[in-house]
Design an enzyme around this catalytic site. Structure first.
Site, PDB file in Angstrom:
ATOM      1  N   ASP A 358      43.350  44.436  38.966  1.00 35.01           N
ATOM      2  CA  ASP A 358      43.524  45.743  38.346  1.00 35.01           C
ATOM      3  C   ASP A 358      44.742  45.698  37.433  1.00 35.01           C
ATOM      4  OD1 ASP A 358      42.706  48.773  38.512  1.00 35.01           O
ATOM      5  OD2 ASP A 358      44.886  48.706  38.575  1.00 35.01           O
ATOM      6  N   ASN A 366      47.316  53.567  27.982  1.00 40.25           N
ATOM      7  CA  ASN A 366      46.417  54.262  27.056  1.00 40.25           C
ATOM      8  C   ASN A 366      47.064  55.521  26.491  1.00 40.25           C
ATOM      9  OD1 ASN A 366      44.163  52.657  26.797  1.00 40.25           O
ATOM     10  ND2 ASN A 366      43.145  53.501  28.597  1.00 40.25           N
ATOM     11  N   ASP A 375      41.839  48.934  24.475  1.00 43.46           N
ATOM     12  CA  ASP A 375      40.688  48.025  24.408  1.00 43.46           C
ATOM     13  C   ASP A 375      41.130  46.607  24.038  1.00 43.46           C
ATOM     14  OD1 ASP A 375      39.077  50.128  25.043  1.00 43.46           O
ATOM     15  OD2 ASP A 375      38.321  50.448  23.010  1.00 43.46           O
ATOM     16  N   GLU A 402      39.612  49.233  33.983  1.00 50.27           N
ATOM     17  CA  GLU A 402      40.617  48.186  33.844  1.00 50.27           C
ATOM     18  C   GLU A 402      40.585  47.199  35.003  1.00 50.27           C
ATOM     19  OE1 GLU A 402      42.786  51.764  35.702  1.00 50.27           O
ATOM     20  OE2 GLU A 402      41.158  51.380  34.296  1.00 50.27           O
TER      21      GLU A 402
END
Length: 503
Positions: A358, A366, A375, A402
């Site tokens: 993770d 983000n 991304d 993620e």
């Protein structure tokens, strides 16, 4: 062999026929273009000759006015001078807006409009400053500017006035209405989307048909047409018109003795419209005829090849679809579907390790850097993980969001732990900036579960154990690897304590 040769010769004959027809069509197109250029050239020649004649008359009359001035200058124009000004205005009534005489200070001393402009200060005009600072006695053209009386755009034609000692004493100028050229151009019947434009040689637009509001004074020097005509010296060329964005065939001609240019431009589409229709009809008929001949000759021959090609194409399409169905669109690694299929295909008792990974604090990443940057970061992390896993039977997949998953075959827990640690180190070494992380770069947390021939588990049990190990890695501060201290068993839930790899 003979069939193949026969088909080849037939194809060559058909292609040869098509080539001959295409060459004839291209020759016809060239003739159409040459004819259009010839007509445009005649239009530009007639217009430039007429404009040159009118401007030559204006220059001659202006010089006559200058010769009538008293030797001391235009301070007190004589009746003869005033008569010549009136005669000049009358002779070119449709062309001129006004004729004025300025003294050495730029003050109007005489005007074709009698006393209505006398006393006006025009010392700031470009042409006055030019004659004041240059001794040349020739005609000077400037503008366009708005006239004092009518406020309409005009070109200014001016002459320097000197006294008997050669000293500057004033200027004679005539304002030529730009609307005169609009009227002149409107008398011509032009094809659709065509245009005629009058410009100064430096690229300043003066008049155009069809008219464009507020065009006078627009700088077109950087337009494709002006670059070709002024900078590259071309007279006949194709270019996209800046004012209407239509591709046109241009003929550009300079007006002799004056810094002016006329561009006659016809729409390329309109020039070749009839030829295009003819070419399309002939092309379609010829192609269908040739294709029919070839088809009748080779239909059986090509059928087998077509079937073989279709079969191979379908197989290739199926392979590509299978690959796409199991590939994550963002990262290019395996997706959850392919991962599940792989886990379900593991033989019972095979030594297997599962890593759940993770990206730490990814929501904050983000929020700060945006989803596009997110991304990009996920792609870099995915490629980094894939680069650290080298086993032929291993798989790297995007688990969701993620989260990633790695399945390692035939590795002991210790060896799998080393791979996991290497992945964690490699991701941190990417040094992807992350200001909201304690480490200031992107890091990952990893939970590791395993099973072997003595400790078999289902897919769900293996995933649940790895997920618990990942949860513990997060609660202990992230950026670390946690290995479950027991193999995964379906009969019992794996609980702490866990073994932790130092971060």
């Amino acid at each position: 062999m003979l069939e193949t040769l026969f088909v080849g010769l037939s194809a060559i004959l058909a292609i040869g026929m098509l080539a001959i027809i295409m060459l004839q069509l291209l020759n016809d197109r060239e003739d159409v273009g040459n004819e259009a250029v010839k007509i445009e050239d005649n239009i530009s020649l007639i217009l430039s000759a007429y404009v040159e004649q009118r401007l030559g008359l204006l220059e001659t009359l202006l010089k006559g006015v200058r010769e009538s001035l008293p030797v001391e200058g235009p301070t007190q124009p004589t009746p003869i001078t005033e008569d010549r000004i009136s005669q000049l205005q009358s002779a070119m009534e449709d062309t001129l807006s006004a004729v004025v005489i300025l003294d050495h200070q730029g003050i109007i001393r005489a005007s074709s409009h009698k006393n209505r402009l006398v006393g006006t200060d025009l010392s700031s005009r470009e042409y006055f400053k030019y004659h004041q600072n240059n001794s040349g006695m020739g005609l000077f053209l400037s503008g366009p500017i708005n006239t004092v009386k009518t406020k309409e755009p005009a070109l200014i034609f001016s002459l320097r006035v000197e006294d008997a000692r050669g000293e500057f004493v004033g200027v004679i100028s005539a304002a030529l209405r730009l609307s005169y050229f609009d009227t002149l151009f409107s008398r011509l019947n032009l094809p659709k989307h065509s245009s005629i434009t009058l410009l100064l040689n430096k690229g300043i637009a003066l008049a155009r048909r069809p008219t464009v509001p507020n065009l006078a004074g627009t700088d077109l020097s950087n337009s494709p047409a002006l670059i070709k005509s002024e900078q590259q010296g071309e007279q006949v060329f194709e270019a996209v018109a800046q004012l209407d964005q239509i591709n046109k065939l241009y003929v550009s001609r300079k007006i002799s003795h004056y810094p002016l240019r006329i561009n006659v431009a016809w729409s390329v589409e309109e020039v070749y419209r009839e030829w295009t229709v003819k070419a399309i009809i002939i092309g379609i008929v010829t192609t269908l005829f040739s294709a029919g001949i070839i088809t009748l000759l080779i239909v059986q021959y090509r059928m087998n090849g077509w079937l073989r090609g279709t079969h191979e194409a379908l197989n290739q399409a199926n392979r590509e679809l299978q690959l796409q169905a199991g590939t994550d669109g963002l990262t290019g690694i395996a997706n959850r579907r392919r991962l599940d299929e792989y886990l379900n295909s593991i033989p019972p008792g095979r030594k297997t390790a599962l890593l759940l990974l993770d990206v730490d604090h990814f929501k904050y990443f983000n929020d700060r850097y945006g989803h596009l940057a997110g991304d990009t970061a996920l792609r870099e992390v995915a490629h980094c993980i894939a680069g650290a896993v080298r086993g032929a039977q291993d798989i790297v997949a995007r688990y969701g969001g993620e989260e990633f998953a790695v399945v390692l075959a035939q590795l002991s827990p210790e060896a799998a732990l080393q791979v996991a640690q290497r992945i964690r180190d490699d991701v941190q070494a990417l040094a992807i900036p992350h200001q909201d992380s304690p480490h200031e770069v992107v890091t990952i947390s990893i939970g590791l579960a395993w099973m072997d021939e003595n400790h078999m588990a289902s897919t769900g049990g293996l995933i649940a154990t790895a997920d618990e190990a990942l949860y513990l890695a997060k609660t202990q501060g992230r950026n670390r690897v946690v290995l479950a201290d027991k193999p995964c068993l379906d009969a019992q839930k794996i609980t702490p304590p866990f073994q932790q790899a130092a971060s």
